[in-house]
Scaffold this motif. Structure first.
Motif, mmCIF file in Angstrom:
data_model
loop_
_atom_site.group_PDB
_atom_site.id
_atom_site.type_symbol
_atom_site.label_atom_id
_atom_site.label_comp_id
_atom_site.label_asym_id
_atom_site.label_seq_id
_atom_site.Cartn_x
_atom_site.Cartn_y
_atom_site.Cartn_z
ATOM 1 N N GLU A 198 0.820 -1.202 0.000
ATOM 2 C CA GLU A 198 0.000 0.000 0.000
ATOM 3 C C GLU A 198 0.861 1.262 0.000
ATOM 4 O O GLU A 198 0.510 2.257 -0.636
ATOM 5 C CB GLU A 198 -0.938 0.001 1.203
ATOM 6 N N LEU A 225 -5.626 -0.736 3.488
ATOM 7 C CA LEU A 225 -5.812 -2.186 3.452
ATOM 8 C C LEU A 225 -7.276 -2.588 3.616
ATOM 9 O O LEU A 225 -7.669 -3.693 3.249
ATOM 10 C CB LEU A 225 -4.986 -2.868 4.557
ATOM 11 N N ALA A 272 -3.957 -6.839 -2.230
ATOM 12 C CA ALA A 272 -3.816 -5.483 -1.714
ATOM 13 C C ALA A 272 -4.113 -4.439 -2.776
ATOM 14 O O ALA A 272 -4.544 -3.319 -2.458
ATOM 15 C CB ALA A 272 -2.405 -5.284 -1.155
#
Length: 255
Positions: free
Chosen positions: A88, A108, A189
């Motif tokens: 991320e 997330l 992700a």
């Protein structure tokens, strides 16, 4: 090596995947280091968390020497989930958004359910391997007190066949797990996809890039071994480095 994994498309809707040369993982590592330097503090935060988790696992296992090897295996199976936040961080920077440890955790949430389900899958594998190992130790070692010295002495002694079979079983499990998770966790992700689609994409990527992925797996094992050899202190840097490099590999291999 082309093993014609496109048959998976008959059962799953998979993204396009690319092929790379066997030397490409070295470039992933180089680019991963450059990415790491773009946001070192939040990256090191994830590395520190993983190191602390590893210390806790080893502290518990130290009281039960027969669990030491399986606890390390379980730690290595579950640790890649900790890199989801690192993915991320890179995604935020590439999209021109501010990067921070807190923001990466917040991002997330968009596919947290599937990431958590992946954790359940990997956790089940780790628990299953631990149970199988305990049963095998009980059967083959006949109730003898098993410590690390006894275990490694047995490799060339009375139980060498069991030890070899146990190591081989762990190797096969590691290869299968790597094939199913090489790019699946960064994919979860990055996109709102399900675990099965992500794992099948990872399997196809690995089988279509077998030479490169063998090199990549060897790099991961070598750097992880260095991390353990330094009492897990090395993982504070090496874990986020591998996380950033894995993200770069995923973005290059999956479109």
């Amino acid at each position: 090596m082309d093993l014609h994994m496109h048959g998976l498309d008959d059962h799953f809707t998979l993204p396009q995947t690319d092929k790379v040369s066997a030397s490409r993982p070295l470039e992933w590592l180089k680019l991963g280091w450059q990415d790491f330097r773009q946001h070192p503090l939040p990256s090191l935060g994830y590395g520190l968390l993983i190191a602390i988790a590893g210390w806790l696992v080893l502290a518990v296992a130290s009281n039960y020497t027969y669990l030491t090897s399986t606890s390390i295996t379980g730690f290595m199976l579950l640790a890649p989930l900790g890199a989801a936040g690192i993915y991320e961080l890179t995604s935020e920077r590439q999209e021109g958004r501010p990067t921070s440890f807190a923001q990466s955790l917040h991002d997330l949430l968009k596919n947290l359910g599937q990431i958590a389900f992946m954790g359940v899958v990997l956790g089940s594998v780790a628990i299953g391997w631990e149970r199988v190992s305990c049963i095998l130790f009980a059967l083959f070692y006949g109730g003898e007190a098993v410590n690390l010295h006894f275990f490694w002495t047995a490799l060339l002694g009375e139980y060498w066949m069991f030890t070899a079979a146990w190591i081989f079983g762990g190797f096969v499990l590691a290869c299968l797990t790597f094939a199913l998770t090489a790019v699946s966790i960064p994919m979860l992700a990055d996109r709102e996809v399900d675990v099965v689609t992500a794992m099948m994409t990872s399997l196809r990527v690995v089988m279509e890039n077998l030479p490169a992925m063998i090199v990549w797996a060897a790099i991961i094992v070598a750097l992880t071994a260095i991390g353990f050899a330094t009492g897990l202190l090395g993982l504070i840097v090496l874990f986020p480095l591998l996380g950033h490099a894995t993200w770069i590999a995923y973005k290059e291999l999956v479109h």
